[in-house]
Scaffold this motif. Structure first.
Motif, PDB file in Angstrom:
ATOM      1  N   THR A 234       0.836  -1.258   0.162  1.00  8.73           N
ATOM      2  CA  THR A 234      -0.158   0.065   0.038  1.00  8.73           C
ATOM      3  C   THR A 234       0.892   1.196  -0.113  1.00  8.73           C
ATOM      4  O   THR A 234       2.242   0.927   0.298  1.00  8.73           O
ATOM      5  N   ALA A 235       0.464   2.199  -0.370  1.00  8.27           N
ATOM      6  CA  ALA A 235       1.080   3.525  -0.509  1.00  8.27           C
ATOM      7  C   ALA A 235       1.602   3.959   1.068  1.00  8.27           C
ATOM      8  O   ALA A 235       2.933   4.699   1.301  1.00  8.27           O
ATOM      9  N   GLU A 236       0.905   3.625   1.940  1.00  8.94           N
ATOM     10  CA  GLU A 236       1.172   3.788   3.642  1.00  8.94           C
ATOM     11  C   GLU A 236       2.387   2.964   3.854  1.00  8.94           C
ATOM     12  O   GLU A 236       3.346   3.399   4.471  1.00  8.94           O
ATOM     13  N   GLN A 237       2.421   1.740   3.371  1.00  7.66           N
ATOM     14  CA  GLN A 237       3.604   0.919   3.681  1.00  7.66           C
ATOM     15  C   GLN A 237       4.921   1.505   3.015  1.00  7.66           C
ATOM     16  O   GLN A 237       5.958   1.224   3.571  1.00  7.66           O
ATOM     17  N   GLY A 239       5.329   4.542   2.366  1.00  6.72           N
ATOM     18  CA  GLY A 239       5.582   5.799   3.029  1.00  6.72           C
ATOM     19  C   GLY A 239       6.425   5.420   4.332  1.00  6.72           C
ATOM     20  O   GLY A 239       7.410   6.151   4.706  1.00  6.72           O
ATOM     21  N   ALA A 240       5.875   4.382   4.894  1.00  9.24           N
ATOM     22  CA  ALA A 240       6.752   3.964   6.386  1.00  9.24           C
ATOM     23  C   ALA A 240       8.028   3.601   6.034  1.00  9.24           C
ATOM     24  O   ALA A 240       8.896   4.027   6.692  1.00  9.24           O
ATOM     25  N   ARG A 241       8.100   2.829   5.168  1.00  4.41           N
ATOM     26  CA  ARG A 241       9.471   2.470   4.574  1.00  4.41           C
ATOM     27  C   ARG A 241      10.337   3.798   4.214  1.00  4.41           C
ATOM     28  O   ARG A 241      11.732   3.643   4.903  1.00  4.41           O
ATOM     29  N   GLU A 242      10.178   4.696   3.532  1.00  3.99           N
ATOM     30  CA  GLU A 242      10.793   5.820   3.413  1.00  3.99           C
ATOM     31  C   GLU A 242      11.121   6.802   4.615  1.00  3.99           C
ATOM     32  O   GLU A 242      12.405   7.141   4.512  1.00  3.99           O
ATOM     33  N   VAL A 251      10.623   0.542  10.694  1.00  7.59           N
ATOM     34  CA  VAL A 251       9.402   0.846  10.542  1.00  7.59           C
ATOM     35  C   VAL A 251       8.460   0.338  11.463  1.00  7.59           C
ATOM     36  O   VAL A 251       7.349   0.987  11.574  1.00  7.59           O
ATOM     37  N   GLN A 255       5.383   2.749  13.088  1.00 11.64           N
ATOM     38  CA  GLN A 255       4.109   2.271  13.077  1.00 11.64           C
ATOM     39  C   GLN A 255       3.476   2.190  14.533  1.00 11.64           C
ATOM     40  O   GLN A 255       2.399   2.397  14.757  1.00 11.64           O
ATOM     41  N   GLU A 271      10.151  13.757   7.852  1.00  9.50           N
ATOM     42  CA  GLU A 271       8.825  14.009   6.958  1.00  9.50           C
ATOM     43  C   GLU A 271       8.988  15.139   6.130  1.00  9.50           C
ATOM     44  O   GLU A 271       8.456  15.330   5.300  1.00  9.50           O
ATOM     45  N   ASP A 283      -1.437   2.766  -5.931  1.00  8.39           N
ATOM     46  CA  ASP A 283      -1.160   1.315  -4.888  1.00  8.39           C
ATOM     47  C   ASP A 283      -2.140   0.444  -5.426  1.00  8.39           C
ATOM     48  O   ASP A 283      -2.863  -0.151  -4.555  1.00  8.39           O
TER      49      ASP A 283
END
Length: 451
Positions: A234-237, A239-242, A251, A255, A271, A283
């Motif tokens: 997902t886009a959120e996953q 984003g969390a990696r970045e 990560v 989270q 951020e 995604d």
């Protein structure tokens, strides 16, 4: 609108056909710019097709053309007489080249009218969703553009002169074409990523191919817009990696909110840093190449487009039905090559490595390990990322047995720990089978240069 009211230019059609009847050289001067179906009058389509066939055989004459057509036209006129009139009228028209744009323009307008009717009909029926309708329409529009402005062969001297001119300009400006990966070791074996390149990144599950693609993409996105088609996460996953890579916080801790005040400041800084790259994410796990093309065209026209990343190949859906997955993937890789060339942007597509390749005595990646054999055919650059440490853990000997095998395994794990190899399995512009070792920071899913 009746057929007679549709865009057409009868005078231009008659002039072209008359000129082609004079000599095969006149025909060959426009053969690569005009197709029979671009003529409005069905009889003109027939005549042009016959002229093409006869010129291919090499013996053009008006009597031979007439012999391959009906004796009379739809209005009962003698075909031989009609051809003679066209030939006589063309005596003073000059080159048929002058009339080709008028015929092509009218044909393109008719195609656009038919396309608008198709879109309206599809919208009214409600059988397809708007995204599918827009995707099909964008492909049709590209076809119209090719018809309206046909591409002609170019002399090799003209091409090389253009290449040399660009090379001198790059030397004078000291600005290299394309862009790098952001990792010096990787740049040594990959070189510059250029518009139109189709790059495949091959790897097994857990070897870090998604992480590497994102690092390259985020580096590119600092200077140009990048479109990421993410069908695995997902886009959120993503984003969390970045955020993890930029902040140094794992990560899981991000989270779960498990970080201290100092790490909180690092997260805020990460951020803020994420505002800089022009990285656009989609995604959805159900994309076709046509849908990817539609999104890419829309993005290129609105904000520009410098690169497309697709994660990953086997998730792309086919347009039709195929006998087996190999035929399906071969069609998809060919379409990706067309996408890269048409839009003149590099396309980086991730591909899975088959399990069979990991069962060899020497598990170093080979190009035939790719899930799709057509990668070798269509890719300009094929890279493989490989973590020997991961492979060793999957092939751990029995600890209880002890002995030399266990000691050898422990030694090899120690040597491979925290590293990854990147290998060029194919490169159109450089020597293949070059290899570099990078540092793998697993908790941040990030590659770095070795110390």
């Amino acid at each position: 609108m009746s057929r007679r009211e549709q865009p057409h230019n009868l005078a231009a059609e008659r002039a072209v056909i008359g000129a082609c009847l004079k000599s095969d050289s006149a025909f060959w001067s426009i053969a690569d710019k005009l197709r029979a179906d671009q003529f409005f009058v069905p009889l003109h389509q027939q005549i042009f097709t016959v002229i093409r066939d006869i010129c291919t055989e090499g013996r053009l004459s008006i009597s031979l053309v007439a012999s391959r057509l009906p004796a009379e036209d739809e209005e009962g006129r003698s075909m031989m007489s009609y051809l003679a009139v066209l030939l006589k009228d063309a005596e003073d028209v000059g080159s048929p080249d002058d009339f080709v744009p008028d015929i092509a323009d009218a044909a393109a307008r008719r195609q656009l009218m038919a396309l608008s009717e198709m879109i309206a009909k599809a919208v009214r029926s409600g059988e397809k969703n708007p995204m599918d309708i827009a995707s099909e329409a964008s492909t049709c529009i590209l076809d119209v553009m090719h018809v309206a402005s046909p591409k002609r062969p170019r002399r090799i001297g003209e091409v090389t002169k253009s290449v040399a001119r660009d090379s001198r300009a790059a030397q004078e400006r000291e600005v290299l074409p394309g862009f790098g990966t952001g990792m010096p070791s990787l740049d040594e074996i990959v070189g510059r990523i250029l518009p139109g390149d189709l790059i495949f990144l091959l790897g097994s599950q857990g070897d870090g191919k998604s992480a590497m693609a994102m690092q390259v993409g985020m580096h590119a996105a600092l200077s140009r817009p990048v479109l990421l088609i993410q069908m695995e996460m997902t886009a959120e996953q993503v984003g969390a990696r970045e955020l993890a890579a930029a902040s140094g916080i794992t990560v899981g801790d991000i989270q779960e909110g498990a970080f201290n005040f100092a790490e909180r400041d690092a997260l805020k800084a990460a951020e803020a840093a994420m505002e800089r790259p022009d990285m656009m994410l989609l995604d959805d796990p159900r994309y076709t190449v046509r849908q990817v093309r539609a999104h890419a065209i829309a993005m290129k026209r609105t904000m520009g487009l410098g690169m497309i990343i697709i994660d990953q190949l086997d998730k792309l859906k086919p347009e039709g039905r195929y006998k087996d997955r190999f035929e399906r993937l071969a069609e998809i890789t060919a379409d990706l090559k067309v996408l890269a060339k048409d839009l003149q942007v590099p396309v980086l597509c991730l591909a899975q490595r088959t399990r069979g390749g990991q069962r060899r005595d020497d598990p170093t990646p080979q190009i035939l390990d790719a899930d799709a054999q057509s990668i070798e055919r269509d890719g300009d650059i094929v890279l493989a990322v490989w973590r020997r440490e991961s492979w060793l853990h999957q092939n751990k000997p029995n600890k209880n047995a002890g002995g030399e095998a266990w000691e050898k395994w422990e030694h090899e794990v120690g040597r491979a720990s925290g590293t990854a190899q990147v290998i060029t399995l194919k490169h159109r512009r450089r020597k293949p089978f070059e290899e570099r070792t990078l540092k793998w920071v697993g908790k941040l899913t990030r590659f770095e240069e070795l110390d």
